[in-house]
Design a protein around this motif. Structure first.
Motif, PDB file in Angstrom:
ATOM      1  N   ASP A  64       5.363   2.545  -8.430  1.00 33.18           N
ATOM      2  CA  ASP A  64       4.021   2.644  -9.023  1.00 33.18           C
ATOM      3  C   ASP A  64       4.118   2.384 -10.520  1.00 33.18           C
ATOM      4  O   ASP A  64       4.608   3.216 -11.281  1.00 33.18           O
ATOM      5  CB  ASP A  64       3.423   4.025  -8.774  1.00 33.18           C
ATOM      6  CG  ASP A  64       1.929   4.078  -9.117  1.00 33.18           C
ATOM      7  OD1 ASP A  64       1.427   3.130  -9.777  1.00 33.18           O
ATOM      8  OD2 ASP A  64       1.262   5.053  -8.716  1.00 33.18           O
ATOM      9  N   SER A  66       1.304   1.330 -12.208  1.00 29.23           N
ATOM     10  CA  SER A  66      -0.110   1.210 -12.557  1.00 29.23           C
ATOM     11  C   SER A  66      -0.336   1.608 -14.008  1.00 29.23           C
ATOM     12  O   SER A  66       0.220   2.589 -14.501  1.00 29.23           O
ATOM     13  CB  SER A  66      -0.960   2.104 -11.656  1.00 29.23           C
ATOM     14  OG  SER A  66      -0.840   1.709 -10.306  1.00 29.23           O
ATOM     15  N   ARG A  84       2.627  -1.088  -6.883  1.00 32.71           N
ATOM     16  CA  ARG A  84       1.286  -0.814  -7.412  1.00 32.71           C
ATOM     17  C   ARG A  84       1.277  -1.148  -8.903  1.00 32.71           C
ATOM     18  O   ARG A  84       2.030  -0.562  -9.692  1.00 32.71           O
ATOM     19  CB  ARG A  84       0.911   0.646  -7.188  1.00 32.71           C
ATOM     20  CG  ARG A  84       0.660   0.997  -5.725  1.00 32.71           C
ATOM     21  CD  ARG A  84       0.541   2.493  -5.521  1.00 32.71           C
ATOM     22  NE  ARG A  84      -0.518   3.086  -6.318  1.00 32.71           N
ATOM     23  CZ  ARG A  84      -1.805   3.097  -5.982  1.00 32.71           C
ATOM     24  NH1 ARG A  84      -2.205   2.511  -4.855  1.00 32.71           N
ATOM     25  NH2 ARG A  84      -2.706   3.690  -6.752  1.00 32.71           N
ATOM     26  N   LEU A  86      -1.947  -1.623 -10.522  1.00 35.84           N
ATOM     27  CA  LEU A  86      -3.375  -1.541 -10.827  1.00 35.84           C
ATOM     28  C   LEU A  86      -3.591  -1.315 -12.312  1.00 35.84           C
ATOM     29  O   LEU A  86      -2.918  -0.495 -12.939  1.00 35.84           O
ATOM     30  CB  LEU A  86      -4.034  -0.392 -10.049  1.00 35.84           C
ATOM     31  CG  LEU A  86      -4.158  -0.529  -8.536  1.00 35.84           C
ATOM     32  CD1 LEU A  86      -2.864  -0.118  -7.851  1.00 35.84           C
ATOM     33  CD2 LEU A  86      -5.306   0.338  -8.017  1.00 35.84           C
ATOM     34  N   ASP A 104      -0.335  -4.626  -5.327  1.00 31.36           N
ATOM     35  CA  ASP A 104      -1.721  -4.372  -5.744  1.00 31.36           C
ATOM     36  C   ASP A 104      -1.849  -4.585  -7.250  1.00 31.36           C
ATOM     37  O   ASP A 104      -1.360  -3.781  -8.047  1.00 31.36           O
ATOM     38  CB  ASP A 104      -2.136  -2.944  -5.375  1.00 31.36           C
ATOM     39  CG  ASP A 104      -3.651  -2.732  -5.457  1.00 31.36           C
ATOM     40  OD1 ASP A 104      -4.318  -3.566  -6.106  1.00 31.36           O
ATOM     41  OD2 ASP A 104      -4.145  -1.751  -4.881  1.00 31.36           O
TER      42      ASP A 104
END
Length: 304
Positions: A64, A66, A84, A86, A104
């Motif tokens: 992650d 993000s 991830r 984002l 993502d």
């Protein structure tokens, strides 16, 4: 990772590869990969400044990241499956040959990113900024690009089979030779986009804006341009058999030598359109407006 911009060579003799940021070696020769990833994960988070970081070849799958600042980061050949990212800032980052399937990138900034040949199948780019992104021959099959901004992006030869481009901004973007079969691009804004020789068969461009777009030689068999705007678009020599143009605005469009056999042009605006030499056997023209259209060489009588 105090100075992510530090540039040193891998310590392994003869390797010649640049070492990862805050590491003595490249990913291939890194001795304790879990510890390195743990440090990276501890640094990650909204506004974490990792600009210029070198993560080339690293396996960052499912991590992650993000909200991280990764502008000008080097992720060439990195593994980002399910990662991830984002709202991350990846402006001018490098993802050449990266594997980011199912990653993502929603609402991230990938402006001017270099992602030649990157594998991005199934990745999410919802409302992502991809202004001037370089996606030459990238694989984006099934990717979600809803409302993404690809203004002036270069996706020549890219693979976008079944990709979602609904309401995406594709103005002045290049898709020459790209594969857009079954793409869902309703209400896309693609004025002046370049699709020459692209594959658009079975794609859906309902109510899209393609004014001034270059679609010369495209294969758009059985595609839908229902109520789309194609003012002054270049469709010369395009394969458009069974394609839907019902209610479309094709004023001033160049359709010379196009294959429009069995196409639906009912209610279409073809004012000033150039249809010389077009093949139109079985085309439906009820209600079409042909004021000042060039019709020389049409192989069947037009029943309007």
């Amino acid at each position: 990772m105090d100075d992510v911009r530090t540039e040193t060579d891998c310590r392994v003799p003869g390797c010649g590869t640049r070492a990862l940021s805050d590491a003595p070696s490249c990913w291939l020769h890194l001795e304790n990969r879990p510890a390195y990833l743990a440090r990276l994960a501890a640094l990650a988070g909204d506004d974490a400044d990792l600009a210029g970081i070198n993560l080339a070849g690293a396996d960052l799958s499912a991590l992650d990241l993000s909200g991280c600042l990764l502008s000008e980061g080097i992720l060439d050949g990195a593994h980002l499956r399910g990662t991830r990212l984002l709202r991350s800032l990846l402006y001018a980052a490098r993802l050449v040959d990266a594997d980011a399937g199912q990653a993502d990138f929603s609402e991230a900034d990938l402006g001017r990113v270099r992602a030649h040949r990157a594998y991005l199948a199934g990745a999410k780019f919802v409302r992502t900024g991809l202004h001037q992104a370089r996606l030459v021959r990238a694989v984006l099959d099934g990717a979600d690009l809803y409302q993404a901004d690809l203004t002036q992006a270069n996706a020549a030869g890219a693979f976008l089979d079944g990709a979602r481009l609904e309401e995406a901004i594709l103005e002045d973007a290049g898709f020459s030779g790209a594969f857009l079969k079954r793409a869902f691009a309703r209400k896309a804004q693609a004025s002046r986009a370049f699709f020459r020789r692209a594959l658009l068969s079975d794609s859906d461009w309902m109510e899209a804006v393609l004014d001034g777009a270059d679609l010369e030689g495209v294969n758009a068999v059985a595609a839908s341009f229902t109520r789309a705007s194609l003012l002054d678009a270049n469709l010369r020599g395009a394969r458009l058999g069974r394609t839907l143009f019902d209610g479309a605005d094709l004023e001033g469009a160049d359709l010379r030598e196009a294959d429009l056999q069995l196409a639906n042009l009912e209610g279409a605006n073809l004012c000033r359109a150039d249809l010389r030499g077009a093949r139109m056997a079985g085309a439906r023209m009820a209600g079409a407006v042909l004021t000042e259209a060039r019709l020389e060489g049409i192989d069947i009588p037009l029943d309007t």
